[in-house]
Write an enzyme that holds these catalytic residues in place. Structure first.
Site, PDB file in Angstrom:
ATOM      1  N   HIS A   4     -46.063-100.790  43.103  1.00 48.12           N
ATOM      2  CA  HIS A   4     -45.669-101.635  41.976  1.00 48.12           C
ATOM      3  C   HIS A   4     -46.085-100.945  40.682  1.00 48.12           C
ATOM      4  O   HIS A   4     -46.863 -99.990  40.710  1.00 48.12           O
ATOM      5  CB  HIS A   4     -46.351-103.012  42.062  1.00 48.12           C
ATOM      6  CG  HIS A   4     -47.840-102.916  41.928  1.00 48.12           C
ATOM      7  ND1 HIS A   4     -48.661-102.637  42.999  1.00 48.12           N
ATOM      8  CD2 HIS A   4     -48.657-102.985  40.837  1.00 48.12           C
ATOM      9  CE1 HIS A   4     -49.925-102.557  42.569  1.00 48.12           C
ATOM     10  NE2 HIS A   4     -49.951-102.764  41.266  1.00 48.12           N
ATOM     11  N   HIS A  56     -47.175 -96.710  35.589  1.00 51.16           N
ATOM     12  CA  HIS A  56     -47.246 -95.760  36.699  1.00 51.16           C
ATOM     13  C   HIS A  56     -47.272 -96.526  38.010  1.00 51.16           C
ATOM     14  O   HIS A  56     -47.521 -97.735  38.018  1.00 51.16           O
ATOM     15  CB  HIS A  56     -48.511 -94.891  36.592  1.00 51.16           C
ATOM     16  CG  HIS A  56     -49.770 -95.687  36.707  1.00 51.16           C
ATOM     17  ND1 HIS A  56     -50.329 -96.367  35.638  1.00 51.16           N
ATOM     18  CD2 HIS A  56     -50.577 -95.957  37.776  1.00 51.16           C
ATOM     19  CE1 HIS A  56     -51.422 -97.006  36.042  1.00 51.16           C
ATOM     20  NE2 HIS A  56     -51.585 -96.780  37.332  1.00 51.16           N
TER      21      HIS A  56
END
EC number: 3.1.4.58
Length: 198
Positions: free
Chosen positions: A38, A121
């Site tokens: 995620h 990220h």
């Protein structure tokens, strides 16, 4: 107390499969399970039920368009002693705008400002005892990594019930983004309207 909460963007299956090909080849890495990939938008942490309800109610009012981005490049956090490796995210002004709005909501509710600058990220692995040389070598061989572009149709409120991080995560709430409406600009208004097939 509610479990640890955070808002995030999900990674679609085909992009997650591309990420999974980066697993391995780095001694001392604890790889994140594919279903737990995620992009964290805002870490909220442990809050009481009333605060959690208020956060959900305000996040529910966010009215932003869905947007596209892709995952590209990989890197590590912790320059001298790397503690995680990650896949980067292409520049997306809409993602930063969404994150900024969530940040403002959290502060209005009384949460302290997030001390870290937002750097989207996907964490691929946590490093327990990886040597710097091994990390450098791992990153060097995979620098041109990227996925196809995909759309983020929603963001989610996730909870993690584990102290170490890395999942398993539970989706507590889902917040849809609306379909991107093209704003009429001078150039587009000169073109003939296209009939929709929907």
């Amino acid at each position: 107390m509610m479990p640890r909460l955070f808002t995030a963007l999900e990674i679609p299956r085909n992009a997650a499969m591309s990420l999974s090909l980066l697993r391995g080849g780095l001694p001392g890495a604890r790889w994140i399970d594919v279903e737990n990939y995620h992009i964290t938008l805002r870490f909220i942490g442990d809050v009481d039920g009333r605060t959690a309800d208020e956060i959900v109610e305000r996040l529910d009012r966010i009215d932003r368009p869905e947007f596209q981005f892709r995952l590209e490049g990989i890197g590590s956090f912790g320059s001298k002693k790397p503690h995680s490796v990650w896949a980067g995210v292409s520049q997306s002004p809409e993602m930063y705008a969404l994150q900024g709005e969530i940040e403002r909501i959290c502060q209005r509710i009384g949460l302290p400002p997030d001390p870290r600058k937002f750097m989207p990220h996907v964490t691929l692995a946590r490093l327990k005892s990886s040597r710097l040389d091994d990390v450098v070598q791992y990153l060097a061989g995979r620098g041109n990594f990227h996925t196809a572009t995909f759309t983020a149709p929603r963001f989610v409120l996730l909870s993690s019930r584990e102290s170490v991080g890395g999942g398993p995560y539970l989706t507590e709430e889902v917040f849809p983004l609306h379909e991107a409406r093209s704003t009429p600009s001078v150039s587009s208004s000169l073109q003939q309207p296209v009939k929709s097939l929907v």
